[in-house]
Design a protein around this motif. Sequence first.
Motif, PDB file in Angstrom:
ATOM      1  N   LEU A 109       0.008  -0.396 -15.413  1.00  0.00           N
ATOM      2  CA  LEU A 109      -0.576   0.735 -14.698  1.00  0.00           C
ATOM      3  C   LEU A 109      -2.075   0.760 -14.975  1.00  0.00           C
ATOM      4  CD1 LEU A 109      -0.648   3.497 -13.221  1.00  0.00           C
ATOM      5  CD2 LEU A 109      -0.034   4.557 -15.413  1.00  0.00           C
ATOM      6  N   ILE A 110      -2.864   0.740 -13.902  1.00  0.00           N
ATOM      7  CA  ILE A 110      -4.320   0.904 -14.002  1.00  0.00           C
ATOM      8  C   ILE A 110      -4.672   2.220 -13.318  1.00  0.00           C
ATOM      9  CG2 ILE A 110      -6.581  -0.127 -13.575  1.00  0.00           C
ATOM     10  CD1 ILE A 110      -4.776  -2.020 -15.116  1.00  0.00           C
ATOM     11  N   TYR A 111      -5.286   3.148 -14.062  1.00  0.00           N
ATOM     12  CA  TYR A 111      -5.669   4.431 -13.457  1.00  0.00           C
ATOM     13  C   TYR A 111      -7.180   4.470 -13.280  1.00  0.00           C
ATOM     14  CZ  TYR A 111      -5.417   9.323 -12.138  1.00  0.00           C
ATOM     15  OH  TYR A 111      -5.485  10.515 -11.432  1.00  0.00           O
ATOM     16  N   ASN A 112      -7.614   4.291 -12.018  1.00  0.00           N
ATOM     17  CA  ASN A 112      -9.033   4.268 -11.668  1.00  0.00           C
ATOM     18  C   ASN A 112      -9.428   5.473 -10.819  1.00  0.00           C
ATOM     19  OD1 ASN A 112     -11.710   2.982 -11.238  1.00  0.00           O
ATOM     20  ND2 ASN A 112     -10.996   2.770  -9.130  1.00  0.00           N
ATOM     21  N   SER A 113      -8.466   6.302 -10.451  1.00  0.00           N
ATOM     22  CA  SER A 113      -8.761   7.455  -9.610  1.00  0.00           C
ATOM     23  C   SER A 113      -9.695   8.409 -10.341  1.00  0.00           C
ATOM     24  CB  SER A 113      -7.449   8.179  -9.256  1.00  0.00           C
ATOM     25  OG  SER A 113      -7.681   9.205  -8.325  1.00  0.00           O
ATOM     26  N   GLY A 114     -10.688   8.939  -9.626  1.00  0.00           N
ATOM     27  CA  GLY A 114     -11.627   9.840 -10.292  1.00  0.00           C
ATOM     28  C   GLY A 114     -12.445  10.659  -9.317  1.00  0.00           C
ATOM     29  N   ALA A 115     -12.764  11.885  -9.722  1.00  0.00           N
ATOM     30  CA  ALA A 115     -13.656  12.772  -8.957  1.00  0.00           C
ATOM     31  C   ALA A 115     -14.931  12.951  -9.775  1.00  0.00           C
ATOM     32  CB  ALA A 115     -12.983  14.110  -8.707  1.00  0.00           C
ATOM     33  N   SER A 124       3.366  14.105  -5.086  1.00  0.00           N
ATOM     34  CA  SER A 124       2.875  12.865  -4.487  1.00  0.00           C
ATOM     35  C   SER A 124       2.892  11.729  -5.518  1.00  0.00           C
ATOM     36  CB  SER A 124       1.458  13.070  -3.943  1.00  0.00           C
ATOM     37  OG  SER A 124       0.955  11.890  -3.357  1.00  0.00           O
ATOM     38  N   ILE A 125       2.547  12.040  -6.758  1.00  0.00           N
ATOM     39  CA  ILE A 125       2.600  11.045  -7.830  1.00  0.00           C
ATOM     40  C   ILE A 125       4.040  10.595  -8.055  1.00  0.00           C
ATOM     41  CG2 ILE A 125       2.298  10.709 -10.309  1.00  0.00           C
ATOM     42  CD1 ILE A 125      -0.152  12.607 -10.098  1.00  0.00           C
ATOM     43  N   GLN A 126       4.960  11.545  -8.074  1.00  0.00           N
ATOM     44  CA  GLN A 126       6.375  11.205  -8.250  1.00  0.00           C
ATOM     45  C   GLN A 126       6.861  10.281  -7.130  1.00  0.00           C
ATOM     46  OE1 GLN A 126       7.632  15.388  -8.547  1.00  0.00           O
ATOM     47  NE2 GLN A 126       8.533  14.892 -10.541  1.00  0.00           N
ATOM     48  N   HIS A 127       6.424  10.572  -5.907  1.00  0.00           N
ATOM     49  CA  HIS A 127       6.793   9.735  -4.756  1.00  0.00           C
ATOM     50  C   HIS A 127       6.232   8.326  -4.922  1.00  0.00           C
ATOM     51  CE1 HIS A 127       6.052   8.083  -0.660  1.00  0.00           C
ATOM     52  NE2 HIS A 127       7.297   8.486  -0.478  1.00  0.00           N
ATOM     53  N   ALA A 133       0.848  -1.194   0.000  1.00  0.00           N
ATOM     54  CA  ALA A 133       0.000   0.000   0.000  1.00  0.00           C
ATOM     55  C   ALA A 133       0.883   1.245   0.000  1.00  0.00           C
ATOM     56  CB  ALA A 133      -0.919  -0.006   1.217  1.00  0.00           C
ATOM     57  N   ILE A 134       0.676   2.124  -0.967  1.00  0.00           N
ATOM     58  CA  ILE A 134       1.416   3.385  -1.042  1.00  0.00           C
ATOM     59  C   ILE A 134       0.404   4.510  -1.225  1.00  0.00           C
ATOM     60  CG2 ILE A 134       3.190   4.726  -2.223  1.00  0.00           C
ATOM     61  CD1 ILE A 134       4.402   2.126  -3.223  1.00  0.00           C
ATOM     62  N   PRO A 135       0.286   5.416  -0.265  1.00  0.00           N
ATOM     63  CA  PRO A 135      -0.684   6.507  -0.408  1.00  0.00           C
ATOM     64  C   PRO A 135      -0.272   7.494  -1.499  1.00  0.00           C
ATOM     65  CG  PRO A 135       0.609   6.779   1.594  1.00  0.00           C
ATOM     66  CD  PRO A 135       0.979   5.454   1.036  1.00  0.00           C
ATOM     67  N   VAL A 136      -1.271   8.065  -2.159  1.00  0.00           N
ATOM     68  CA  VAL A 136      -1.006   9.070  -3.188  1.00  0.00           C
ATOM     69  C   VAL A 136      -2.166  10.045  -3.257  1.00  0.00           C
ATOM     70  CG1 VAL A 136      -2.064   7.730  -5.070  1.00  0.00           C
ATOM     71  CG2 VAL A 136      -0.304   9.428  -5.600  1.00  0.00           C
ATOM     72  N   ASP A 137      -1.836  11.302  -3.498  1.00  0.00           N
ATOM     73  CA  ASP A 137      -2.819  12.343  -3.778  1.00  0.00           C
ATOM     74  C   ASP A 137      -2.628  12.717  -5.241  1.00  0.00           C
ATOM     75  OD1 ASP A 137      -4.345  14.596  -4.102  1.00  0.00           O
ATOM     76  OD2 ASP A 137      -3.485  15.703  -2.428  1.00  0.00           O
ATOM     77  N   THR A 138      -3.545  12.318  -6.105  1.00  0.00           N
ATOM     78  CA  THR A 138      -3.340  12.510  -7.542  1.00  0.00           C
ATOM     79  C   THR A 138      -3.518  13.968  -7.972  1.00  0.00           C
ATOM     80  OG1 THR A 138      -5.644  11.827  -7.960  1.00  0.00           O
ATOM     81  CG2 THR A 138      -3.920  10.147  -8.175  1.00  0.00           C
ATOM     82  N   GLY A 190      -4.130  14.201 -13.011  1.00  0.00           N
ATOM     83  CA  GLY A 190      -3.639  13.051 -12.257  1.00  0.00           C
ATOM     84  C   GLY A 190      -3.211  11.919 -13.165  1.00  0.00           C
ATOM     85  N   LEU A 191      -4.043  11.638 -14.169  1.00  0.00           N
ATOM     86  CA  LEU A 191      -3.692  10.595 -15.134  1.00  0.00           C
ATOM     87  C   LEU A 191      -2.430  10.974 -15.901  1.00  0.00           C
ATOM     88  CD1 LEU A 191      -4.148   8.075 -16.882  1.00  0.00           C
ATOM     89  CD2 LEU A 191      -5.705   9.458 -18.295  1.00  0.00           C
ATOM     90  N   TYR A 192      -2.390  12.204 -16.398  1.00  0.00           N
ATOM     91  CA  TYR A 192      -1.249  12.636 -17.206  1.00  0.00           C
ATOM     92  C   TYR A 192       0.049  12.545 -16.411  1.00  0.00           C
ATOM     93  CZ  TYR A 192       1.261  15.226 -20.807  1.00  0.00           C
ATOM     94  OH  TYR A 192       2.136  15.577 -21.797  1.00  0.00           O
ATOM     95  N   GLY A 193       0.010  13.033 -15.165  1.00  0.00           N
ATOM     96  CA  GLY A 193       1.208  12.991 -14.331  1.00  0.00           C
ATOM     97  C   GLY A 193       1.647  11.568 -14.022  1.00  0.00           C
ATOM     98  N   THR A 194       0.686  10.693 -13.746  1.00  0.00           N
ATOM     99  CA  THR A 194       1.015   9.298 -13.434  1.00  0.00           C
ATOM    100  C   THR A 194       1.621   8.600 -14.649  1.00  0.00           C
ATOM    101  OG1 THR A 194      -0.820   9.248 -11.850  1.00  0.00           O
ATOM    102  CG2 THR A 194       0.112   7.138 -12.501  1.00  0.00           C
TER     103      THR A 194
END
Length: 321
Positions: A108-114, A90-93, A80-85, A138-142
């Motif tokens: 890489l699976i990007y499911n984060s969403g608002a 935070s993404i770099q970390h 588990a690694i916390p991230v704030d997208t 968030g997606l672009y940075g990841t």
Amino acid sequence: MTSTNTRQVALVVGASRGIGRQIAVDLAKDGYAVVVAAKSTTSPADLAALSPFPPDPKSPQSTITTVAREITLAGGEATAIPVDTTDYASIQHLITKTIETYSRLDVLIYNSGAIWWAPVAKTPMKRFQLMQRVNVEGLYGTVQEALPHLKKNNRQGGGGGGRIIVVSPPIYSRFFRGKTAYAMGKVGMSVLVKGLAMDFEREAKEGGPEMVVAALWPAAAIESGATEQFTRKDPAYAKDLRKPAIFADAVLAMLKAPASVVNGLLELDEDFLRKHAGVTDFSKYAVIPGTAPRRIMPAELPDLTVKEQDDEGMRTDSSKL
């Protein structure tokens, strides 16, 4: 540092609940070492006190900590690694810690969403900005941070680099109705998929790895924390819900399909499973046994190609100017 030379490594961003959790759990069952990433965590004391365990995957008690623990208790490998997208640092970390832990990244699976579904006049600027930061930025940075590592590894069986699957929709007009600000971000994610897929095709022709990026979206509504607001008001709404397992199954099928089939696809979970995994009976995915959840997506989607699709004229690369 943990060595996983025998396992491919999958990073699931937005994996604390619902679809993301199911994807992480099923990837681990399929033999991946999984990095479970999102904002929500559970302290060791609270984790020890959780009963029953694992918690309801639709509830706030389900976090990246509980999902990683659930995977390891079942014999899988997870971190588990916390991230704030919304925060690029935070993404770099997140990517740095992933590589420090596993020395590689394959998926890489990007499911984060608002989410905020409302007309433009009823969507405050802060809501709009949050959706663009989580969904598009968030997606672009990841992707930017993950790409160098995804390109390094050959997939098992040979013949390809890393794979990216984005939870974003096909592009069609009805999707914009009543939720324009949300659609701007989600469709922007799909535009990134289409454009990046073209980059991958060109790089492969020039001798680079055979990379894949694709988007996946539910054909019918999927049970989640977001749908509980509707089932609380009307329990009968559950008859139109499917279990998150359908989406996770489609993700796994995408990861196993040939690059020529998958790269650049904007596809629906049900349709991909039917066309490429031979699934004809979807009854097992219904939340209420014996029901047939209503499809909320069009039966046919537009072809985004145009005449002279490959005639680019003179291409400019600003990075070389």
